[in-house]
Scaffold this active site. Sequence first.
Site, mmCIF file in Angstrom:
data_model
loop_
_atom_site.group_PDB
_atom_site.id
_atom_site.type_symbol
_atom_site.label_atom_id
_atom_site.label_comp_id
_atom_site.label_asym_id
_atom_site.label_seq_id
_atom_site.Cartn_x
_atom_site.Cartn_y
_atom_site.Cartn_z
ATOM 1 C CB SER A 147 -0.606 0.043 1.393
ATOM 2 O OG SER A 147 -1.502 1.217 1.395
ATOM 3 C CE1 TYR A 160 -3.997 -2.255 5.368
ATOM 4 C CE2 TYR A 160 -3.086 -0.121 4.828
ATOM 5 C CZ TYR A 160 -3.734 -1.056 4.366
ATOM 6 O OH TYR A 160 -3.990 -1.388 3.129
HETATM 7 N N1 LIG Z 1 -8.935 -0.546 -1.167
HETATM 8 C C1 LIG Z 1 -7.699 0.032 -0.934
HETATM 9 O O1 LIG Z 1 -7.626 1.386 -0.832
HETATM 10 C C2 LIG Z 1 -6.405 -0.434 -0.712
HETATM 11 C C3 LIG Z 1 -5.162 0.209 -0.775
HETATM 12 C C4 LIG Z 1 -4.089 -0.488 -0.800
HETATM 13 C C5 LIG Z 1 -3.892 -1.711 -0.397
HETATM 14 N N2 LIG Z 1 -4.946 -2.203 -0.387
HETATM 15 C C6 LIG Z 1 -4.710 -3.808 0.090
HETATM 16 O O2 LIG Z 1 -5.280 -4.547 -0.966
HETATM 17 C C7 LIG Z 1 -5.850 -5.732 -0.392
HETATM 18 C C8 LIG Z 1 -7.345 -6.220 -0.788
HETATM 19 O O3 LIG Z 1 -8.014 -5.134 -0.202
HETATM 20 P P1 LIG Z 1 -9.416 -4.801 -0.701
HETATM 21 O O4 LIG Z 1 -9.663 -3.377 -0.653
HETATM 22 O O5 LIG Z 1 -9.900 -5.645 -1.946
HETATM 23 O O6 LIG Z 1 -10.315 -5.324 0.474
HETATM 24 P P2 LIG Z 1 -11.620 -6.272 0.766
HETATM 25 O O7 LIG Z 1 -11.856 -6.173 2.122
HETATM 26 O O8 LIG Z 1 -12.605 -5.972 -0.440
HETATM 27 O O9 LIG Z 1 -11.002 -7.723 0.475
HETATM 28 C C9 LIG Z 1 -10.076 -8.389 1.520
HETATM 29 C C10 LIG Z 1 -10.408 -9.873 0.962
HETATM 30 O O10 LIG Z 1 -9.170 -10.700 2.117
HETATM 31 C C11 LIG Z 1 -10.167 -11.457 2.627
HETATM 32 N N3 LIG Z 1 -9.697 -12.001 3.976
HETATM 33 C C12 LIG Z 1 -9.810 -11.195 4.973
HETATM 34 N N4 LIG Z 1 -9.065 -11.741 6.181
HETATM 35 C C13 LIG Z 1 -8.454 -13.168 5.419
HETATM 36 C C14 LIG Z 1 -7.860 -14.202 6.227
HETATM 37 N N5 LIG Z 1 -7.541 -14.371 7.409
HETATM 38 N N6 LIG Z 1 -7.594 -15.227 5.236
HETATM 39 C C15 LIG Z 1 -8.137 -15.158 3.798
HETATM 40 N N7 LIG Z 1 -8.760 -14.119 3.284
HETATM 41 C C16 LIG Z 1 -8.940 -13.218 4.305
HETATM 42 C C17 LIG Z 1 -11.550 -10.991 2.842
HETATM 43 O O11 LIG Z 1 -12.724 -12.093 2.969
HETATM 44 C C18 LIG Z 1 -11.719 -10.275 1.439
HETATM 45 O O12 LIG Z 1 -12.204 -11.224 0.289
HETATM 46 C C19 LIG Z 1 -5.372 -5.746 0.879
HETATM 47 O O13 LIG Z 1 -4.260 -6.293 1.378
HETATM 48 C C20 LIG Z 1 -5.506 -4.207 1.343
HETATM 49 O O14 LIG Z 1 -4.799 -3.780 2.451
HETATM 50 C C21 LIG Z 1 -6.296 -1.933 -0.590
#
Ligand SMILES: NC(=O)c1ccc[n+]([C@@H]2O[C@H](COP(=O)([O-])OP(=O)(O)OC[C@H]3O[C@@H](n4cnc5c(N)ncnc54)[C@H](O)[C@@H]3O)[C@@H](O)[C@H]2O)c1
Length: 255
Positions: A147, A160
């Site tokens: 991120s 985080y």
């Molecule tokens: N959305 C953003 O702005 C953003 C920005 C930078 C990085 N990210 C990163 O991208 C990745 C995906 O985020 P997102 O925004 O799609 O979030 P999201 O909440 O839509 O998806 C996260 C997924 O991880 C799964 N998950 C949670 N705990 C878990 C576990 N213990 N084992 C297996 N799966 C698990 C959830 O069920 C979900 O499907 C994350 O690592 C997040 O930190 C997101």
Amino acid sequence: MIPSFRIDDKVAIITGSGSGIGRTLALSLAHAGAHIVVTELPNRLEAAEETAREIKKLGRQALVVPLDVTNLQSIEQMVETTQREFGKIDILVNNAGIIIRKKATEVSEQDWDRVLDINLKGVFFTSQTVAKVMIQQKSGKIINMSSINGVIGSPERASYTASKAGVVNLTRTLAAEWAEFGINVNAIGPTYLLTPLTTTLFENETFKKQYLDRQPIKRFGTPEDLIGTTIYLASPASDLVTGQTIMVDGGWTAV
Ligand SMILES: NC(=O)c1ccc[n+]([C@@H]2O[C@H](COP(=O)([O-])OP(=O)(O)OC[C@H]3O[C@@H](n4cnc5c(N)ncnc54)[C@H](O)[C@@H]3O)[C@@H](O)[C@H]2O)c1
């Protein structure tokens, strides 16, 4: 010679691919030719099935496997199931992640452990288990989701930011250690993207204004913005790239 961005008949595991970024990347890698192992928490398998249905419409195979990245037995079972079904693993996207936003003085030990267990320990042990297969194959591509918060600090995100910074440096170490086995390990550092993880943020007008003031490219990111970088890192076009975190952040961390 122009390198290939195709990944035809490669087998890709994407953690947390029932929603958000994971679902978009699962569909994109399928579009680029791969068969997909759609993994999700055991209580969210219906969401994973939905992703799998979309992948099959693209003419690729999709296997839904339950996975909790905090549970080492669950990781091993997921890898065994993938091996039984496909006999190889070419690509791993460590996407699963959570955030708990709290003032640093209010973060409990439980909050801290939960975020670090999923976002950092989960990335390590999933990579370790999959790498044992990739080392035998002498090839593989691992892509970790960091991120902008992996390279800059951010208030109310102590656990985080620590976890995502950990991912950046873990990526370097695993890249150095596994290069001799033909495994590339890289990370992606997205800006804030509109997904279920950030819904509440994007409902906040102050946040939206600060975002557009701060980010040189003046528009909100979406999961689709990560597709090009992910396919690149999964494909032969990136064979000499390893240990890197590619920021997909509209220039946020450039200034
Ligand atoms: N959305 C953003 O702005 C953003 C920005 C930078 C990085 N990210 C990163 O991208 C990745 C995906 O985020 P997102 O925004 O799609 O979030 P999201 O909440 O839509 O998806 C996260 C997924 O991880 C799964 N998950 C949670 N705990 C878990 C576990 N213990 N084992 C297996 N799966 C698990 C959830 O069920 C979900 O499907 C994350 O690592 C997040 O930190 C997101």
